[in-house]
Design a protein around this motif. Structure first.
Motif, PDB file in Angstrom:
ATOM      1  N   SER B  36       0.898  -1.108   0.004  1.00 16.71           N
ATOM      2  CA  SER B  36       0.103   0.016   0.115  1.00 16.71           C
ATOM      3  C   SER B  36       1.032   1.464   0.029  1.00 16.71           C
ATOM      4  CB  SER B  36      -0.988  -0.064   1.234  1.00 16.71           C
ATOM      5  OG  SER B  36      -1.229   1.296   1.552  1.00 16.71           O
ATOM      6  N   GLN B  38      -0.650   4.044   0.610  1.00 15.31           N
ATOM      7  CA  GLN B  38      -1.820   5.232   1.450  1.00 15.31           C
ATOM      8  C   GLN B  38      -0.721   6.216   2.040  1.00 15.31           C
ATOM      9  OE1 GLN B  38      -5.057   3.496   3.259  1.00 15.31           O
ATOM     10  NE2 GLN B  38      -6.097   5.736   3.355  1.00 15.31           N
ATOM     11  N   VAL B  39       0.272   5.773   2.952  1.00 12.60           N
ATOM     12  CA  VAL B  39       0.734   6.804   3.850  1.00 12.60           C
ATOM     13  C   VAL B  39       1.373   7.754   2.910  1.00 12.60           C
ATOM     14  CG1 VAL B  39       1.461   5.236   5.702  1.00 12.60           C
ATOM     15  CG2 VAL B  39       2.850   5.385   3.714  1.00 12.60           C
ATOM     16  N   HIS B  40       1.774   7.706   1.784  1.00 10.65           N
ATOM     17  CA  HIS B  40       2.237   8.745   0.900  1.00 10.65           C
ATOM     18  C   HIS B  40       1.099   9.721   0.355  1.00 10.65           C
ATOM     19  CE1 HIS B  40       6.014   7.034   0.897  1.00 10.65           C
ATOM     20  NE2 HIS B  40       5.743   5.905   0.160  1.00 10.65           N
ATOM     21  N   GLU B  41       0.017   9.192   0.151  1.00  9.40           N
ATOM     22  CA  GLU B  41      -1.157  10.031  -0.766  1.00  9.40           C
ATOM     23  C   GLU B  41      -2.534   9.338  -0.290  1.00  9.40           C
ATOM     24  OE1 GLU B  41      -3.787  11.688  -3.261  1.00  9.40           O
ATOM     25  OE2 GLU B  41      -3.355   9.715  -2.981  1.00  9.40           O
ATOM     26  N   SER B  42      -3.432   9.899   0.284  1.00  7.77           N
ATOM     27  CA  SER B  42      -4.582   9.306   0.752  1.00  7.77           C
ATOM     28  C   SER B  42      -5.980   9.879  -0.043  1.00  7.77           C
ATOM     29  CB  SER B  42      -4.811   9.650   2.293  1.00  7.77           C
ATOM     30  OG  SER B  42      -5.626   8.742   2.635  1.00  7.77           O
ATOM     31  N   LEU B  45      -6.421   8.198  -3.556  1.00  7.60           N
ATOM     32  CA  LEU B  45      -6.413   6.679  -3.294  1.00  7.60           C
ATOM     33  C   LEU B  45      -7.831   6.418  -2.629  1.00  7.60           C
ATOM     34  CD1 LEU B  45      -4.270   3.934  -2.625  1.00  7.60           C
ATOM     35  CD2 LEU B  45      -5.735   4.374  -0.301  1.00  7.60           C
TER      36      LEU B  45
END
Lengths: 515, 241
Positions: B36, B38-42, B45
């Protein structure tokens, strides 16, 4: 009664000097890898402040921990199992990198490689994630250290916001009126861990022997529900491996009877490690009591007295070894939590039954008294100040007892009494038993508590039983470095002659814990 | 050629799928993850990923219905060919467009967000090519077929029968040879994608965590001294030589 054992930690906040040695040694040992640049298993926050990740205490936003349903059951605040599976493709409550901070490094190479010129070469900051230059670093792991930027940052502390709602504008951050203390944080290794309960894969688990909460790296599938589940935000997502990682309580050290790295290297000697015995049958009920103020006492009631013969018999029946029961008897953590009741849990209202407890700091109170020109070591002055200084007490209560000021006051009084009592002793004055009895202790107990909190010898702070001796021998017998490590150890009387050629000799002096 | 493409290739692809999954489960559980980002860009996503995944769930369901259920069965319960196709195309279009929109957002995000671009795996390039290819070709084939551009081809009398014949190890490869080009390409891309599953991040589809619904909340485990003392070296934890 189902007895289980847990290695627990207590931190004496009065003695934290905010040096971050624990954070740095932990980082060096565990998270100095690609993918964990932003990860600090141990970090030290200045309070009041936003913390790391920013505003982690705001559970309205992050939905960590448990909540009590109207029927009296516990449910993960983020939602039931079906709801969470439905959100598995995109977790709506996952902190992003910016909520922690953008990790960065500097272009050090430029300092050496830059061509000769009129200007001094500089090392520009570059993002560790993208490699792109960062024009302006706006947040870091300790951006508001020592109340740096407090006028802007500290009012955003969720506890400050809450107290302000209650007491109005009284809480202010002008320098002369502010109070501060440090809060070192590691994983709480909870009795009722919300991260473990959030893991869809069942990769996270609590070890039966010592209560350490771990992530099985082979079974984690990167669903990242644990990051949300943990209300302390102490489970992190390694973006390089795609797996969750967390504080391991340095289990390879604990297993051989050594304290964790953060504890071992603590300059202020403020950490304590020891065994707590608890009744596993009581945990679920204790975590679900209706009134949040009851959570601290209800968790206290889960702990078992290792000196009670009935408890010892039950512990033996549950398979807890003699070593561990002995260690539980000598546990400094048990003394601080249960015998003297000077340690309190961090945010019990999350209902996870945390197992890293804190002795609240008396110093904001002492400093306020001293600053007003009175004797900051006098029991009467301190007792009065604890009553008068509502804001520090209420702040500590929101942090440690779900907002109930009474237990915090009781602890601070006990600490203040110890201070005043021991000052008389150290000045050679007569022992004033009335100071001790005012807080329900005897003079001998005062001196014992003083020895534990102020003298704090290594052996007194860390009572860690090793894993079963047979285990330890098996570990030593098959140490993977025996064959391959080129570093040898010199014998007790200078370099030994039988060392294989090509080996480097290190003159390792015997450690203080040598067998 | 038809024999090779429609009689041999599917088996090669499935063999690679099974062997690869076995290899992954045996030797590389550490690499078995969603990876995943998601920590970079939520923000993107949270729109793209559910659109894609839920869309795909229905797309897969639609494929199963279309390929596995023989036409004679639907005829027997009185569903006319016209009604069937109306249903299939309408529900399929919703699911297909959702999945396509989702993957569109995800691919845009992968190229546009620097941290996500940096987190892209080497296997992703190949996987995305075939995933996007299979999806575009599938949508094209459906579009062509329902507008009559393929001469009113009925895949339930061709592709579906060929697909079922794969399971009896008597592949009716002539049927596929006669199918329109768009369908042929879609199936080629599809089978290649199957072969890629265990070697790319797609492997996470096999660990859909349904068991979460049935296990107790808190998991306890005993530490096994053998795990640390005597176990074989795991990937990434080999001895220093």
């Amino acid at each position: 009664m189902r007895v289980m054992a847990q290695i627990a930690m207590v931190m004496n906040l009065d003695k934290c000097i905010g040096c971050h040695t624990c954070s740095v040694t932990c980082k060096q040992a565990w998270t100095n890898r690609q993918g964990t640049e932003y990860v600090w298993f141990n970090n030290v926050e200045t309070l009041p402040g936003q913390g790391y990740p920013r505003r982690w205490e705001d559970q309205e936003k992050w939905k960590g921990g448990w909540e009590r349903t109207r029927s009296g059951k516990l449910r993960l605040r983020a939602g039931g199992r079906l709801k969470r599976l439905g959100q598995v493709f995109a977790n709506p409550e996952l902190p992003e990198i910016d909520d922690y901070y953008q990790p960065w490094t500097y272009e050090y190479k430029n300092l050496i490689d830059a061509p000769a010129g009129d200007d001094l070469p500089v090392a520009r900051p570059v993002s560790s994630l993208t490699g792109e230059p960062v024009d302006k670093i706006e947040w870091g792991p300790n951006w508001d250290d020592n109340l740096g930027g407090a006028p802007e940052n500290a009012p955003l502390d969720p506890i400050v916001e809450k107290i302000r709602d209650e007491v109005g504008e009284k809480i202010r951050f002008e320098f002369e009126q502010s109070f501060m203390f440090y809060l070192p944080r590691v994983c709480e290794h909870c009795l009722n861990p919300a991260c473990v309960s959030s893991c869809p894969s069942g990769a996270m688990y609590k070890r039966e022997e010592d209560g350490v909460v771990l992530v099985d790296q082979d079974r984690c599938r990167g669903w990242r529900m644990c990051v949300t589940g943990c209300p302390y935000k102490k489970v992190y997502f390694n973006h390089a491996t795609g797996k969750a990682e967390k504080c391991t309580f340095c289990f390879p050290r604990i297993e051989v009877g050594l304290p964790t790295v953060c504890a071992e290297t603590c300059v202020g000697r403020m950490r304590y490690l020891g065994v707590m015995l608890y009744d596993a049958d009581k945990v679920a009920e204790a975590a679900a009591v209706e009134d949040e103020h009851d959570l601290y006492p209800s968790q206290l009631e889960c702990f078992l007295d290792p000196n009670d013969p009935a408890v010892v018999a039950a512990a033996r029946a549950s398979g807890i070894t003699h070593d561990w029961i002995e260690a539980a008897r000598r546990s400094p953590v048990y003394d601080l939590i249960a015998t003297y009741q000077v340690a309190l849990p961090l945010h019990p209202e999350y209902r996870t039954m945390p197992m890293v407890w804190y002795v609240p700091p008396l110093s904001p109170v002492v400093e306020a008294v001293a600053a007003s020109g009175h004797d900051g070591e006098d029991a009467g002055n301190l007792f009065g100040a604890i009553d008068a200084l509502r804001i520090p007490v209420e702040y500590l209560a929101e942090l440690l007892t779900a907002g109930d000021p009474y237990p915090v006051e009781a602890v601070l009084r006990r600490m203040a009494a110890m201070r005043a009592y021991m000052r008389r002793v150290n000045l050679g004055e007569e022992r004033e038993e009335s100071i001790a009895s005012a807080v329900g202790l005897t003079g001998a107990e005062m001196e014992d508590l003083f020895r534990l909190l102020a003298i704090a010898k290594y052996e007194d702070r860390y009572v860690v039983p090793s894993a079963a001796r047979a285990d330890a021998e098996a570990l030593a017998g098959s140490h993977p470095l025996d064959e391959a490590c080129p570093v040898g150890e010199a014998g007790p009387v200078g370099p030994s002659t039988e060392v294989a050629p090509g080996r480097v000799l290190l003159n390792l002096s015997p450690t203080r814990r040598s067998a | 050629m038809d024999l090779l493409l429609w009689g041999v290739l599917p088996y090669v692809s499935i063999a690679l799928l099974i062997a690869g999954t076995f290899w992954r489960a045996r030797y590389d559980r550490f690499g078995w993850t969603t990876h995943s980002s998601q920590v970079h860009e939520s923000r993107l996503l949270r729109i793209g990923s559910p659109l894609f995944h839920f869309g795909m769930l229905f797309v897969v369901l639609g494929h199963v219905v279309g390929l596995v259920i023989p036409q004679s069965w639907t005829d027997a319960v009185g569903v006319s060919d016209h009604t069937y196709h109306l249903l299939a195309v309408s529900t399929g279009a919703v699911a297909g467009v959702a999945a396509a929109a989702g993957i569109g957002i995800l691919v845009f995000r992968r190229f546009k967000v620097p941290a996500v671009r940096r987190a892209t795996l080497r296997s992703d390039h190949l996987m995305y090519t075939f995933l996007l290819g299979a999806m575009v070709l599938g949508l094209t084939a459906t579009m062509l077929n329902s507008t009559g551009a393929t001469g009113d081809y009925n895949y339930r009398e061709g592709i579906s029968i060929w697909f079922r014949s794969l399971f009896t190890f008597q592949p009716d490869y002539h049927l596929m040879g006669a199918a329109p080009l768009a369908f042929q390409l879609h199936i080629l891309f599809g089978f290649t994608l199957f072969a890629l599953i265990p070697y790319s991040r797609l492997v996470h589809m096999f660990s859909a965590p349904v068991q979460y619904l049935f296990r107790p909340y808190v998991v306890y485990r005993r530490r096994d001294p053998k795990l640390t003392a005597n176990r074989e070296d795991r990937r990434g934890w080999e001895r220093v030589r």
